[in-house]
Design an enzyme around this catalytic site. Structure first.
Site, PDB file in Angstrom:
ATOM      1  N   ASP A 103      26.155 -27.185  58.312  1.00  0.00           N
ATOM      2  CA  ASP A 103      26.169 -28.392  57.439  1.00  0.00           C
ATOM      3  C   ASP A 103      24.754 -28.823  57.105  1.00  0.00           C
ATOM      4  O   ASP A 103      23.760 -28.281  57.745  1.00  0.00           O
ATOM      5  CB  ASP A 103      26.515 -29.376  58.348  1.00  0.00           C
ATOM      6  CG  ASP A 103      26.417 -30.829  57.862  1.00  0.00           C
ATOM      7  OD1 ASP A 103      26.897 -30.908  56.445  1.00  0.00           O
ATOM      8  OD2 ASP A 103      26.095 -31.892  58.384  1.00  0.00           O
TER       9      ASP A 103
ATOM     10  N   ASP B 232      26.824 -32.088  62.877  1.00  0.00           N
ATOM     11  CA  ASP B 232      26.390 -33.362  63.647  1.00  0.00           C
ATOM     12  C   ASP B 232      27.294 -34.364  63.284  1.00  0.00           C
ATOM     13  O   ASP B 232      27.320 -35.429  64.085  1.00  0.00           O
ATOM     14  CB  ASP B 232      25.118 -33.606  63.397  1.00  0.00           C
ATOM     15  CG  ASP B 232      25.017 -34.185  61.772  1.00  0.00           C
ATOM     16  OD1 ASP B 232      25.512 -33.762  61.159  1.00  0.00           O
ATOM     17  OD2 ASP B 232      24.204 -34.896  61.870  1.00  0.00           O
TER      18      ASP B 232
ATOM     19  N   ASP C 179      32.202 -32.997  60.161  1.00  0.00           N
ATOM     20  CA  ASP C 179      32.032 -31.523  60.721  1.00  0.00           C
ATOM     21  C   ASP C 179      32.982 -31.402  61.588  1.00  0.00           C
ATOM     22  O   ASP C 179      33.127 -29.885  62.007  1.00  0.00           O
ATOM     23  CB  ASP C 179      30.571 -31.239  61.125  1.00  0.00           C
ATOM     24  CG  ASP C 179      29.448 -31.701  60.019  1.00  0.00           C
ATOM     25  OD1 ASP C 179      29.553 -31.249  59.075  1.00  0.00           O
ATOM     26  OD2 ASP C 179      28.456 -31.995  60.403  1.00  0.00           O
TER      27      ASP C 179
END
Length: 638
Positions: free
Chosen positions: A337, A535, A539
């Site tokens: 990410d 995080d 996600d």
């Protein structure tokens, strides 16, 4: 009880250190006492006291073999399957039946010593979690109505205020409400340098307050602190067996049956086929029972796995189980990410370009005045930047938020607009300062325009800055041969700029959470084993879809719960360290398996050719077991 279950036992907290020490060394004490009885039996036999000698040997059998025999019988009843402990018991009893009391007793003695050493070395790999549990604070100074009261941490509630004095461990997760200090957070993050903490800073249970007294507002009950989560995760990981360990344990049952069948054949076939005496035939069958036992093979994997998990915990890498640690060695690709993972997660002002005749300070003062009442991340970044430049600003006279576009307000008696190009007029925005905004956007920056009654007054460029360690982390991953991908919701231009800056292999832009899942499935089809690093709450689906989910320790609770591996300090280079640890564990396990099988084969061949006796067979067998355990414990080292 198997060694893993034994490893996870915790002494009762009310036991004295002396009693606990005796209990933890009970196997070794029994083994030593057994050895002394064997020596006494041998001396009595030399002096003709045969009956007393046999009695001494029987006591040695009973004292030295009790723990292992009890363990073997209990496991056999529970699993309805014979195990290696029972093979040793049968071999010792068989030796005694044919009059080899000394050899049988020595077998029991060395097996007992081996078991004691195995328990000791396994407990050594459990040291990190035990030390974590030891440093959990049990009491806290509760501040109520101006008075301080010493209470148990379990009675603390969210919203309580506690006092933490210099040198004390912080008893609960919370935020500092008064005071400032430096805190040693090594127990949580693995970072050896103390961290300065001010008012509103977050603090964690189990960390050490070094310099100043601080008042802390409790934000989590004791059962839900980050410290307790670490303990729970490591305990859970150490009790979960890897696929290799499960295979070996399943194989053990089949192998034991094969050995017993081979021993039964050995009791008769050599006598008729090779002319051995009945005593020699039976004796060699007992030796076969010992040397063919798969103790070393069974011990090849678990100590190494537990040691690697403990090593990771000590260095801020939490594995939720041996299966994830083992899978990491097969990793082919890793997806990241962007926001909060590769980047710091909050935008920062990088450029301020103002219209001729207008000062930067004046422009920033006006922009901060209007943006100060907005919760948008870009607005907050502009206000932070203005404060950092020590430029004063005041509240606006009027403010209107235009969702998705910007804000309109009055400051210092003048009308202002702050927002994107569409909001202030695309043509004028793109023409401002010779088209500087396009150049800024191409470099991956977000542009915010400021407009007054005369037209575009300024363009402010912001960027979610790359973490300091991102480039290093990706470089280390490339050295390990890992293919790197970024999955981001940013537009193509911004994503490309960031991917080029940090040297990613590729990127996929404009990804919604559900798109990340689809892309991960495609990546798994190409690369077989793929990890996802994230995080945030968004996600979590991708972390669950990947073969290995890796969460940043400061991320959302959902991400932490979903992930298989957690980086406690948001330290991206730790991923490469975890991969190296996994590969090292794989090498050590392979070494152990090859070595243990080689020793078993050599001992079996030596026994068939009658060149090895029972005591040396025991030494070779148990010695190899101890060696593979010690080899696995090398993973405890950094």
């Amino acid at each position: 009880m198997d060694a893993q279950a034994k490893l996870l036992q915790v002494d009762h907290p009310k036991e004295t250190n002396g009693i606990a020490a005796i209990k933890s060394h009970a196997e070794l004490i029994a083994a030593i006492f057994s050895g002394l009885l064997i020596l006494a039996g041998w001396l009595l036999d030399k002096n003709g006291a045969q009956t007393a000698s046999i009695a001494s040997y029987v006591l040695a059998f009973a004292i030295g073999g009790f723990a292992k025999a009890k363990e073997g019988i209990e496991e056999t009843i529970a699993d309805k399957e014979l195990n290696v402990e029972m093979l040793m018991v049968f071999a010792a009893i068989g030796s005694a039946i044919i009059g080899y009391w000394t050899e049988g007793a020595i077998l029991i003695f060395i097996f007992a010593v081996s078991g004691a050493l195995e328990t000791y070395t396994m407990n050594k790999s459990h040291k990190e979690i035990s030390s974590l549990m030891d440093i959990q604070p049990e009491e806290a100074w509760l501040v109520k109505s101006g008075a301080e009261e010493r209470v148990h941490v379990s009675t603390l509630s969210v919203g309580d205020f506690i006092l933490v004095k210099p040198g004390e461990r912080i008893p609960a997760d919370g935020t500092i409400s008064k005071g400032q200090t430096t805190i040693d957070e090594a127990a949580i993050t693995g970072e050896s340098l103390p961290v300065s903490k001010q008012v509103d800073a977050e603090v964690f249970a189990g960390t050490v307050n070094i310099t100043g007294s601080v008042y802390v507002e409790v934000t989590k009950p004791s059962s839900e602190t980050l410290f307790q989560k670490i303990i729970d995760l490591v305990q859970s990981a150490q009790s979960e067996k890897s696929p290799s360990q499960l295979f070996i344990e399943k194989f053990e049952g089949t192998y034991v049956k094969f050995v017993l069948t081979a021993v039964a054949v050995m009791m008769f076939l050599p006598h008729f086929a090779l002319g051995w005496s009945w005593t020699e035939t039976f004796y060699r069958a007992m030796v076969l029972l010992v040397v063919a036992s798969p103790c070393a093979l069974v011990a090849s994997i678990m100590p190494a796995t537990l040691s690697a998990i403990s090593n990771g915990a000590r260095h801020g890498i939490l594995f939720k189980g041996g299966i994830h640690l083992e899978n990491l060695s097969n990793l082919q690709a890793i997806a990241f990410d962007k926001t909060g993972t590769l980047t710091q997660g909050k935008p920062e002002v990088t450029d301020v370009i103002v219209r001729d005749g207008l000062s930067t300070s004046e422009l920033l003062s006006t922009a901060a005045s209007i943006e100060s009442q907005s919760n948008h991340p870009l607005a907050q970044a502009i206000v932070r930047y203005t404060k950092g430049k020590n430029v004063p600003y005041s509240a606006p006279d009027q403010l209107e938020d235009v969702s998705g576009r910007g804000v309109r307000g009055i400051a210092n008696g003048k009308q202002w607009q702050i927002g994107n190009a569409d909001f202030v007029g695309q043509e004028a925005a793109h023409a401002f300062a010779g088209g500087k905004a396009r150049e800024l956007a191409t470099s991956g920056k977000t542009t915010v325009f400021v407009k007054d009654e005369y037209g575009i007054a300024a363009v402010i460029a912001l960027k979610d800055l790359i973490r300091e360690d991102t480039k290093k982390a990706l470089e280390l991953l490339h050295q390990e041969g890992i293919y790197t991908i970024m999955l981001t919701g940013d537009n193509e231009t911004t994503a490309k700029a960031i991917a080029e800056e940090v040297h990613l292999d590729t990127f996929i832009a404009e990804c919604l959470p559900e798109h990340k899942v689809d892309h991960l499935k495609k990546l798994i089809g190409v690369h077989q084993t793929v990890a996802m690093v994230g995080d945030g709450i968004n996600d979590a689906p991708a972390l669950a879809t990947a073969n290995i989910g890796i969460a940043m320790g400061e991320g959302s609770d959902v991400a932490l719960e979903t992930a298989d591996i957690i980086l406690m300090k948001n330290d991206l280079p730790k991923i490469a360290e975890a991969i190296r640890l996994s590969k090292k564990m794989k090498r050590i396990v392979k070494q152990n398996v090859i070595f243990s099988i080689t020793v078993i084969m050599l001992l079996i061949i030596s026994n068939f050719f009658q060149v090895i006796d029972l005591p040396f067979g025991v030494i070779g067998h148990e010695g190899s077991t101890i060696l593979v355990i010690l080899n696995g414990l090398r993973l405890l080292k950094s």
